[in-house]
Scaffold this motif. Structure first.
Motif, PDB file in Angstrom:
ATOM      1  N   SER A  52       0.823  -1.215   0.000  1.00 18.35           N
ATOM      2  CA  SER A  52       0.000   0.000   0.000  1.00 18.35           C
ATOM      3  C   SER A  52       0.855   1.263   0.000  1.00 18.35           C
ATOM      4  CB  SER A  52      -0.933   0.017   1.218  1.00 18.35           C
ATOM      5  OG  SER A  52      -0.205   0.264   2.408  1.00 18.35           O
ATOM      6  N   ILE A  53       2.150   1.136   0.236  1.00 21.12           N
ATOM      7  CA  ILE A  53       3.040   2.293   0.345  1.00 21.12           C
ATOM      8  C   ILE A  53       3.331   2.967  -1.003  1.00 21.12           C
ATOM      9  CG2 ILE A  53       5.370   3.035   0.999  1.00 21.12           C
ATOM     10  CD1 ILE A  53       5.269   0.927   3.226  1.00 21.12           C
ATOM     11  N   PRO A  54       3.737   2.221  -2.043  1.00 20.54           N
ATOM     12  CA  PRO A  54       4.107   2.874  -3.305  1.00 20.54           C
ATOM     13  C   PRO A  54       2.936   3.608  -3.959  1.00 20.54           C
ATOM     14  CG  PRO A  54       4.857   0.593  -3.269  1.00 20.54           C
ATOM     15  CD  PRO A  54       3.941   0.773  -2.102  1.00 20.54           C
ATOM     16  N   SER A  55       3.289   4.585  -4.775  1.00 27.71           N
ATOM     17  CA  SER A  55       2.283   5.341  -5.519  1.00 27.71           C
ATOM     18  C   SER A  55       1.644   4.442  -6.580  1.00 27.71           C
ATOM     19  CB  SER A  55       2.935   6.546  -6.198  1.00 27.71           C
ATOM     20  OG  SER A  55       3.806   6.107  -7.239  1.00 27.71           O
ATOM     21  N   GLU A  56       0.526   4.887  -7.101  1.00 26.67           N
ATOM     22  CA  GLU A  56      -0.162   4.124  -8.151  1.00 26.67           C
ATOM     23  C   GLU A  56       0.721   3.973  -9.385  1.00 26.67           C
ATOM     24  OE1 GLU A  56      -2.975   2.412  -7.835  1.00 26.67           O
ATOM     25  OE2 GLU A  56      -2.948   3.069  -5.750  1.00 26.67           O
ATOM     26  N   LYS A  57       1.518   4.993  -9.673  1.00 29.61           N
ATOM     27  CA  LYS A  57       2.426   4.939 -10.824  1.00 29.61           C
ATOM     28  C   LYS A  57       3.453   3.823 -10.646  1.00 29.61           C
ATOM     29  CE  LYS A  57       5.550   7.893 -13.482  1.00 29.61           C
ATOM     30  NZ  LYS A  57       6.178   9.217 -13.563  1.00 29.61           N
ATOM     31  N   CYS A  58       4.012   3.698  -9.441  1.00 34.14           N
ATOM     32  CA  CYS A  58       4.974   2.629  -9.156  1.00 34.14           C
ATOM     33  C   CYS A  58       4.300   1.264  -9.189  1.00 34.14           C
ATOM     34  CB  CYS A  58       5.622   2.845  -7.794  1.00 34.14           C
ATOM     35  SG  CYS A  58       6.806   4.190  -7.765  1.00 34.14           S
ATOM     36  N   LYS A  59       3.091   1.181  -8.635  1.00 36.08           N
ATOM     37  CA  LYS A  59       2.365  -0.090  -8.638  1.00 36.08           C
ATOM     38  C   LYS A  59       2.064  -0.552 -10.059  1.00 36.08           C
ATOM     39  CE  LYS A  59       0.025   0.624  -4.239  1.00 36.08           C
ATOM     40  NZ  LYS A  59      -1.283   0.826  -3.594  1.00 36.08           N
ATOM     41  N   ALA A  60       1.829   0.392 -10.956  1.00 36.85           N
ATOM     42  CA  ALA A  60       1.515   0.042 -12.345  1.00 36.85           C
ATOM     43  C   ALA A  60       2.695  -0.638 -13.036  1.00 36.85           C
ATOM     44  CB  ALA A  60       1.101   1.293 -13.109  1.00 36.85           C
ATOM     45  N   ARG A  61       3.913  -0.366 -12.575  1.00 38.00           N
ATOM     46  CA  ARG A  61       5.103  -0.995 -13.152  1.00 38.00           C
ATOM     47  C   ARG A  61       5.274  -2.425 -12.667  1.00 38.00           C
ATOM     48  NH1 ARG A  61       8.318   3.817 -11.305  1.00 38.00           N
ATOM     49  NH2 ARG A  61       7.733   5.417 -12.777  1.00 38.00           N
ATOM     50  N   GLY A  62       4.566  -2.779 -11.610  1.00 33.94           N
ATOM     51  CA  GLY A  62       4.634  -4.135 -11.082  1.00 33.94           C
ATOM     52  C   GLY A  62       5.703  -4.291 -10.019  1.00 33.94           C
ATOM     53  N   PHE A  63       5.799  -5.509  -9.529  1.00 36.75           N
ATOM     54  CA  PHE A  63       6.744  -5.849  -8.480  1.00 36.75           C
ATOM     55  C   PHE A  63       7.499  -7.109  -8.884  1.00 36.75           C
ATOM     56  CE2 PHE A  63       5.267  -3.116  -5.024  1.00 36.75           C
ATOM     57  CZ  PHE A  63       3.998  -2.772  -5.461  1.00 36.75           C
ATOM     58  N   THR A  64       8.715  -7.222  -8.416  1.00 36.05           N
ATOM     59  CA  THR A  64       9.447  -8.472  -8.485  1.00 36.05           C
ATOM     60  C   THR A  64       9.532  -8.976  -7.057  1.00 36.05           C
ATOM     61  OG1 THR A  64      10.742  -7.890 -10.430  1.00 36.05           O
ATOM     62  CG2 THR A  64      11.684  -9.554  -8.967  1.00 36.05           C
ATOM     63  N   VAL A  65       9.066 -10.194  -6.830  1.00 34.63           N
ATOM     64  CA  VAL A  65       9.057 -10.752  -5.480  1.00 34.63           C
ATOM     65  C   VAL A  65      10.149 -11.808  -5.380  1.00 34.63           C
ATOM     66  CG1 VAL A  65       7.698 -11.961  -3.734  1.00 34.63           C
ATOM     67  CG2 VAL A  65       6.585 -10.335  -5.271  1.00 34.63           C
ATOM     68  N   ILE A  66      11.008 -11.655  -4.391  1.00 32.53           N
ATOM     69  CA  ILE A  66      12.065 -12.622  -4.118  1.00 32.53           C
ATOM     70  C   ILE A  66      11.688 -13.355  -2.837  1.00 32.53           C
ATOM     71  CG2 ILE A  66      14.500 -12.958  -3.553  1.00 32.53           C
ATOM     72  CD1 ILE A  66      15.015 -10.307  -5.101  1.00 32.53           C
TER      73      ILE A  66
END
Length: 94
Positions: A52-66
């Motif tokens: 919930s922390i990142p901005s919507e713009k950052c969330k749109a780029r996706g995440f890499t989960v390790i």
């Protein structure tokens, strides 16, 4: 959700956003599993807060989960991966 409400869970460092980015500028989320039994409810609360922390713009780029399972058992790693697939599949790039 405020950090002060879940501070005891966050102090366990069940997951963290390192500040790093992948090749497509998606944020990197790390889940370091350890030998103790991982509480899936606490991990879920931690992930909900961190995502919930990142901005919507950052969330749109996706995440890499390790999922670092070197200090854990395979069945715990498998459970965490399945939880991620079922709970967070709607997030772009996760």
């Amino acid at each position: 959700m405020e950090a002060s409400v879940i501070l005891p869970i966050l102090k366990k460092k069940l997951a963290f956003l390192s500040g790093g980015k992948d090749r497509r500028s998606g944020l990197i989320l790390t889940i370091p599993l350890c030998l103790e039994q991982t509480n899936m409810d606490e991990l879920s609360v931690t992930l909900d807060y961190l995502l919930s922390i990142p901005s919507e713009k950052c969330k749109a780029r996706g995440f890499t989960v390790i999922v670092d399972g070197r200090k854990s058992q395979w069945n715990v790693v498998k459970t965490v991966v399945l939880m991620l697939q079922m709970s967070y599949l709607g997030l772009a790039g996760l």
